[in-house]
Every structure is written in structure tokens, then in C-alpha cells.
Design a protein around this motif. Structure first.
Motif, PDB file in Angstrom:
ATOM      1  N   LEU A 155      20.964  44.140  48.215  1.00 39.86           N
ATOM      2  CA  LEU A 155      20.945  45.509  47.694  1.00 39.86           C
ATOM      3  C   LEU A 155      20.013  46.394  48.512  1.00 39.86           C
ATOM      4  O   LEU A 155      20.362  47.524  48.849  1.00 39.86           O
ATOM      5  N   HIS A 156      18.828  45.875  48.852  1.00 40.20           N
ATOM      6  CA  HIS A 156      17.890  46.654  49.673  1.00 40.20           C
ATOM      7  C   HIS A 156      18.499  46.991  51.033  1.00 40.20           C
ATOM      8  O   HIS A 156      18.304  48.095  51.546  1.00 40.20           O
ATOM      9  N   ALA A 157      19.249  46.051  51.615  1.00 38.77           N
ATOM     10  CA  ALA A 157      19.880  46.297  52.915  1.00 38.77           C
ATOM     11  C   ALA A 157      20.879  47.456  52.837  1.00 38.77           C
ATOM     12  O   ALA A 157      21.116  48.140  53.833  1.00 38.77           O
ATOM     13  N   LEU A 158      21.429  47.674  51.656  1.00 44.35           N
ATOM     14  CA  LEU A 158      22.362  48.784  51.451  1.00 44.35           C
ATOM     15  C   LEU A 158      21.650  50.068  51.025  1.00 44.35           C
ATOM     16  O   LEU A 158      22.293  51.093  50.826  1.00 44.35           O
ATOM     17  N   GLY A 159      20.334  49.979  50.850  1.00 45.54           N
ATOM     18  CA  GLY A 159      19.575  51.144  50.399  1.00 45.54           C
ATOM     19  C   GLY A 159      19.627  51.340  48.896  1.00 45.54           C
ATOM     20  O   GLY A 159      19.349  52.429  48.394  1.00 45.54           O
ATOM     21  N   ILE A 160      19.976  50.283  48.162  1.00 50.78           N
ATOM     22  CA  ILE A 160      20.053  50.353  46.703  1.00 50.78           C
ATOM     23  C   ILE A 160      18.784  49.753  46.115  1.00 50.78           C
ATOM     24  O   ILE A 160      18.481  48.584  46.351  1.00 50.78           O
ATOM     25  N   GLY A 161      18.068  50.552  45.367  1.00 52.67           N
ATOM     26  CA  GLY A 161      16.881  50.062  44.685  1.00 52.67           C
ATOM     27  C   GLY A 161      17.219  49.616  43.280  1.00 52.67           C
ATOM     28  O   GLY A 161      18.097  50.177  42.632  1.00 52.67           O
ATOM     29  N   ASP A 162      16.540  48.596  42.817  1.00 54.51           N
ATOM     30  CA  ASP A 162      16.698  48.133  41.438  1.00 54.51           C
ATOM     31  C   ASP A 162      15.332  47.670  40.968  1.00 54.51           C
ATOM     32  O   ASP A 162      14.913  46.549  41.285  1.00 54.51           O
ATOM     33  N   LEU A 165      15.043  44.138  39.380  1.00 54.74           N
ATOM     34  CA  LEU A 165      15.137  43.031  40.323  1.00 54.74           C
ATOM     35  C   LEU A 165      13.863  42.900  41.146  1.00 54.74           C
ATOM     36  O   LEU A 165      13.405  41.787  41.411  1.00 54.74           O
ATOM     37  N   ASP A 166      13.280  44.027  41.546  1.00 60.26           N
ATOM     38  CA  ASP A 166      12.019  43.981  42.299  1.00 60.26           C
ATOM     39  C   ASP A 166      10.919  43.355  41.453  1.00 60.26           C
ATOM     40  O   ASP A 166      10.150  42.510  41.939  1.00 60.26           O
ATOM     41  N   TRP A 167      10.825  43.727  40.185  1.00 58.54           N
ATOM     42  CA  TRP A 167       9.815  43.159  39.297  1.00 58.54           C
ATOM     43  C   TRP A 167      10.053  41.660  39.119  1.00 58.54           C
ATOM     44  O   TRP A 167       9.116  40.854  39.195  1.00 58.54           O
ATOM     45  N   LEU A 168      11.316  41.299  38.894  1.00 55.83           N
ATOM     46  CA  LEU A 168      11.651  39.883  38.709  1.00 55.83           C
ATOM     47  C   LEU A 168      11.308  39.064  39.950  1.00 55.83           C
ATOM     48  O   LEU A 168      10.778  37.955  39.835  1.00 55.83           O
ATOM     49  N   GLU A 169      11.600  39.609  41.115  1.00 50.25           N
ATOM     50  CA  GLU A 169      11.296  38.874  42.347  1.00 50.25           C
ATOM     51  C   GLU A 169       9.797  38.593  42.463  1.00 50.25           C
ATOM     52  O   GLU A 169       9.391  37.485  42.790  1.00 50.25           O
ATOM     53  N   ALA A 170       8.980  39.590  42.180  1.00 59.54           N
ATOM     54  CA  ALA A 170       7.522  39.415  42.249  1.00 59.54           C
ATOM     55  C   ALA A 170       7.050  38.411  41.197  1.00 59.54           C
ATOM     56  O   ALA A 170       6.219  37.541  41.480  1.00 59.54           O
ATOM     57  N   ARG A 171       7.563  38.530  39.984  1.00 59.30           N
ATOM     58  CA  ARG A 171       7.131  37.636  38.898  1.00 59.30           C
ATOM     59  C   ARG A 171       7.584  36.206  39.156  1.00 59.30           C
ATOM     60  O   ARG A 171       6.824  35.253  38.917  1.00 59.30           O
TER      61      ARG A 171
END
Length: 182
Positions: A155-162, A165-171
Motif C-alpha cells: 500500500l505504501h508503494a502505491l502511496g496509500i496510507g492506512d 496498518l501502520d500502528w499494527l505493524e509497529a505494535r
């Protein structure tokens, strides 16, 4: 369902980074009144019956907007068979026709939407509950945390922020980190 000459499918999770079909074209797209959420227990691909994982699903959400990728199949008949085998493995998804918004106009596409009456629907999990599941579950296609990371990267590669998902990845990274001291 009969296929039209063009078969478009909405990629909002693993289809973004692993479509599993021959792709003729992609376009950035948005689906209104839905949200992307880890709300489907995975007992095959990213978890097991003994220790279910979680995968993303489209969940109806009034006023919501899910950004993703409209994917046009190069071979509609083969793509439909492959998508059904992959996405309908446990009948937790409904195959739906939806209208996507794109910069080049509306697109009639297939989308796989969670069935809220199905036993694999994980209705009320908090983000922290989701992180604890994702950090440890493993299924036939690999670790659940890998699915999260690859989806977030795609999603980040497409320029889509979520932000979820960012919070989940860090946690999840925090939960998987080796503990220091004893």
C-alpha cells in the motif's frame, strides 16, 4: 455469475502485492462505504484452526472509503477460477459486484466482502487484540505478521496510507521483539 469481456477485481490487501492472476492493467481505485480491517479469522492461509490468524476483509462501513487497486485480469476465465479458489476457501467472504471510483471513471469490479454472519467474522477486536493475534499466528502461506508487513509495504508503494496498518505493524514488531532482562 457470467464474466464480461473485462474482469476487474478490487485489491485492498494481499491482492495488491500478490494478485495471483495474470494482470493486464491496474488503476488506483476507491470503494465507498467500506473499510479495510483485520476482521476475518484465518484458519487456512495465515493461521490454523488451533491458532487462527487474522486477514484483511472489506467490512461495510457507512461513510467509509477504502483505497486500493483496481486490477484487470489478462485472462478473465482463468482469473475468476483462481480468485474463487483463493478467496472463497472457507465461504467467509461474499463475492460482490461493486463500483469503484478511479481517476479515469467508475469501474465495475469484483470485491470479496466479509460475511458478517460467518463464524470467521472477527467483529469487535481492538487494534491491540489484532496485534497479539497477528504477532504469533502461522498458516499454510506463512506467518501472519508477514502478511501484515507485505500488505502495508504494498500500500505504501502505491502511496496509500492506512494509519491502522501502520500502528499494527509497529505494535506487532514490539510484541515480536526479544525481551531483554529477566
Amino acid at each position: 455469475m457470467t464474466t464480461s469481456p473485462d474482469l476487474w477485481v478490487f485489491g485492498y490487501g494481499s491482492l495488491v502485492w500478490n494478485p495471483g492472476i495474470a494482470v493486464a492493467e491496474t488503476r488506483m481505485a476507491r470503494l465507498r462505504d467500506y473499510r479495510r480491517r483485520f476482521c476475518m479469522w484465518s484458519i487456512h492461509h495465515r493461521g490454523s484452526e488451533e491458532e487462527p490468524g487474522l486477514v484483511l476483509a472489506l467490512e461495510p462501513h457507512a461513510g467509509g472509503l477504502c483505497e486500493g487497486l483496481a486490477i484487470r485480469a489478462a485472462d478473465p476465465e482463468a482469473a475468476l477460477a483462481e480468485l474463487r479458489e483463493r478467496e472463497l476457501v472457507s465461504a467467509a467472504y461474499h463475492e460482490r459486484r461493486v463500483t469503484l471510483d478511479s481517476d479515469r471513471g467508475p469501474i465495475d469490479a469484483l470485491a470479496y466482502v466479509i460475511d458478517p454472519a460467518h463464524g470467521q467474522y472477527a467483529r469487535d477486536l481492538t487494534l491491540d487484540d489484532q496485534a497479539h493475534v497477528i504477532a504469533h499466528a502461522i498458516g499454510g502461506r506463512g506467518p501472519n505478521h508477514e502478511y501484515l508487513s507485505k500488505t502495508a509495504q504494498g500500500l505504501h508503494a502505491l502511496g496509500i496510507g492506512d494509519p491502522d496498518l501502520d500502528w499494527l505493524e509497529a505494535r506487532v514488531a514490539e510484541l515480536r521483539a526479544p525481551r531483554r532482562g529477566a
